[in-house]
Write an enzyme that holds these catalytic residues in place. Structure first.
Site, PDB file in Angstrom:
ATOM      1  N   HIS A 100       0.834  -1.215   0.000  1.00  0.00           N
ATOM      2  CA  HIS A 100       0.000   0.000   0.000  1.00  0.00           C
ATOM      3  C   HIS A 100       0.866   1.263   0.000  1.00  0.00           C
ATOM      4  O   HIS A 100       0.575   2.236  -0.693  1.00  0.00           O
ATOM      5  CB  HIS A 100      -0.929  -0.017   1.222  1.00  0.00           C
ATOM      6  CG  HIS A 100      -1.997   1.033   1.185  1.00  0.00           C
ATOM      7  ND1 HIS A 100      -3.006   1.041   0.256  1.00  0.00           N
ATOM      8  CD2 HIS A 100      -2.203   2.134   1.957  1.00  0.00           C
ATOM      9  CE1 HIS A 100      -3.792   2.089   0.461  1.00  0.00           C
ATOM     10  NE2 HIS A 100      -3.323   2.767   1.490  1.00  0.00           N
ATOM     11  N   ARG A 140      12.481  14.160  10.722  1.00  0.00           N
ATOM     12  CA  ARG A 140      12.324  15.131   9.618  1.00  0.00           C
ATOM     13  C   ARG A 140      11.109  16.041   9.807  1.00  0.00           C
ATOM     14  O   ARG A 140      10.698  16.746   8.898  1.00  0.00           O
ATOM     15  CB  ARG A 140      12.209  14.355   8.295  1.00  0.00           C
ATOM     16  CG  ARG A 140      13.516  13.690   7.906  1.00  0.00           C
ATOM     17  CD  ARG A 140      13.345  12.527   6.953  1.00  0.00           C
ATOM     18  NE  ARG A 140      14.646  11.944   6.595  1.00  0.00           N
ATOM     19  CZ  ARG A 140      15.344  11.106   7.380  1.00  0.00           C
ATOM     20  NH1 ARG A 140      14.871  10.736   8.562  1.00  0.00           N
ATOM     21  NH2 ARG A 140      16.519  10.636   6.987  1.00  0.00           N
TER      22      ARG A 140
HETATM   23  N1  INI Z   1      -1.974   7.866   3.954  1.00  0.00           N
HETATM   24  C1  INI Z   1      -0.957   8.605   4.439  1.00  0.00           C
HETATM   25  O1  INI Z   1      -0.980   9.851   4.338  1.00  0.00           O
HETATM   26  N2  INI Z   1       0.088   7.997   5.065  1.00  0.00           N
HETATM   27  C2  INI Z   1       0.158   6.635   5.188  1.00  0.00           C
HETATM   28  O2  INI Z   1       1.165   6.157   5.763  1.00  0.00           O
HETATM   29  C3  INI Z   1      -0.904   5.850   4.688  1.00  0.00           C
HETATM   30  N3  INI Z   1      -0.855   4.403   4.813  1.00  0.00           N
HETATM   31  O3  INI Z   1       0.109   3.889   5.381  1.00  0.00           O
HETATM   32  O4  INI Z   1      -1.740   3.728   4.373  1.00  0.00           O
HETATM   33  C4  INI Z   1      -1.996   6.507   4.056  1.00  0.00           C
HETATM   34  N4  INI Z   1      -3.022   5.810   3.542  1.00  0.00           N
HETATM   35  C5  INI Z   1      -4.282   6.438   3.210  1.00  0.00           C
HETATM   36  C6  INI Z   1      -4.320   7.009   1.797  1.00  0.00           C
HETATM   37  O5  INI Z   1      -3.511   8.185   1.706  1.00  0.00           O
HETATM   38  C7  INI Z   1      -5.744   7.419   1.403  1.00  0.00           C
HETATM   39  O6  INI Z   1      -6.237   8.355   2.323  1.00  0.00           O
HETATM   40  C8  INI Z   1      -6.698   6.216   1.354  1.00  0.00           C
HETATM   41  O7  INI Z   1      -6.166   5.201   0.527  1.00  0.00           O
HETATM   42  C9  INI Z   1      -8.080   6.656   0.775  1.00  0.00           C
HETATM   43  O8  INI Z   1      -7.938   7.154  -0.553  1.00  0.00           O
END
Ligand code: INI
Length: 164
Positions: A100, A140
């Site tokens: 993901h 960071r």
């Molecule tokens: N979104 C993030 O901003 N950081 C992450 O680490 C993350 N992980 O790990 O899954 C994440 N997932 C959500 C993604 O950005 C969307 O909001 C979701 O897929 C719905 O579109």
């Protein structure tokens, strides 16, 4: 790795445009709420840096989105308003157990790159941390390697004030 050689909060203050110019400019920040303990620190860094250089707080629009993947849509909306000198995207994607991470990183990176290539309303800055661990993100987001939000604000100011 880049931060081995550069602190994200280090920049040449003398290379920045005068506060008098920045006091008339508007900036937008799109921030993802995923990993908010990190992204809100990035937001503080970006916001404070803009203000420090003369941007009025009331001229900074902050928009929250659920995750980094949604940053492209928000940045596009903000850019096409043609109201902002630059849009800063802020997010934090941390490697997990599944692919993901790669898809979210790829999506937001490609989305922001495409926005910069396909519209001329304003530059869109990539202030998204993509790290293997939470500690790397902490480092960071105001930690030992500086603040990616500060870097984003400095980049936005510089891009917005290039004389073409
Ligand atoms: N979104 C993030 O901003 N950081 C992450 O680490 C993350 N992980 O790990 O899954 C994440 N997932 C959500 C993604 O950005 C969307 O909001 C979701 O897929 C719905 O579109």
């Amino acid at each position: 790795m880049a931060t081995k050689y550069k602190n994200l909060s280090d920049y040449d203050v003398n290379s920045m445009p005068p506060a008098q110019i920045l006091s008339n400019q508007h900036y937008a920040i799109a921030v993802a709420d995923w990993n908010s303990e990190i992204t809100y620190a990035l937001l503080d860094g970006a916001f404070d840096t803009l203000v420090q250089h003369g941007v009025k707080p009331e001229n900074i629009k902050v928009v929250h989105v659920p995750g980094a993947f949604e940053l492209t849509f928000a940045a596009q909306k903000l850019a096409y308003l043609s109201k902002y000198s630059a849009v800063i995207t802020l997010g934090c994607v941390i490697q997990g157990d599944t692919p993901h991470f790669d898809y979210v990183c790829q999506g937001v990176t490609y989305g922001v790159a495409k926005l910069n290539a396909n519209q001329e309303c304003c530059p869109v800055v990539f202030g998204v941390l993509t790290t293997d661990t939470m500690q790397q993100s902490i480092d960071r987001a105001g930690g030992v390697h500086g603040n990616k939000g500060t870097e984003g604000a400095v980049t936005a100011i510089k891009m917005a004030n290039i004389v073409w």
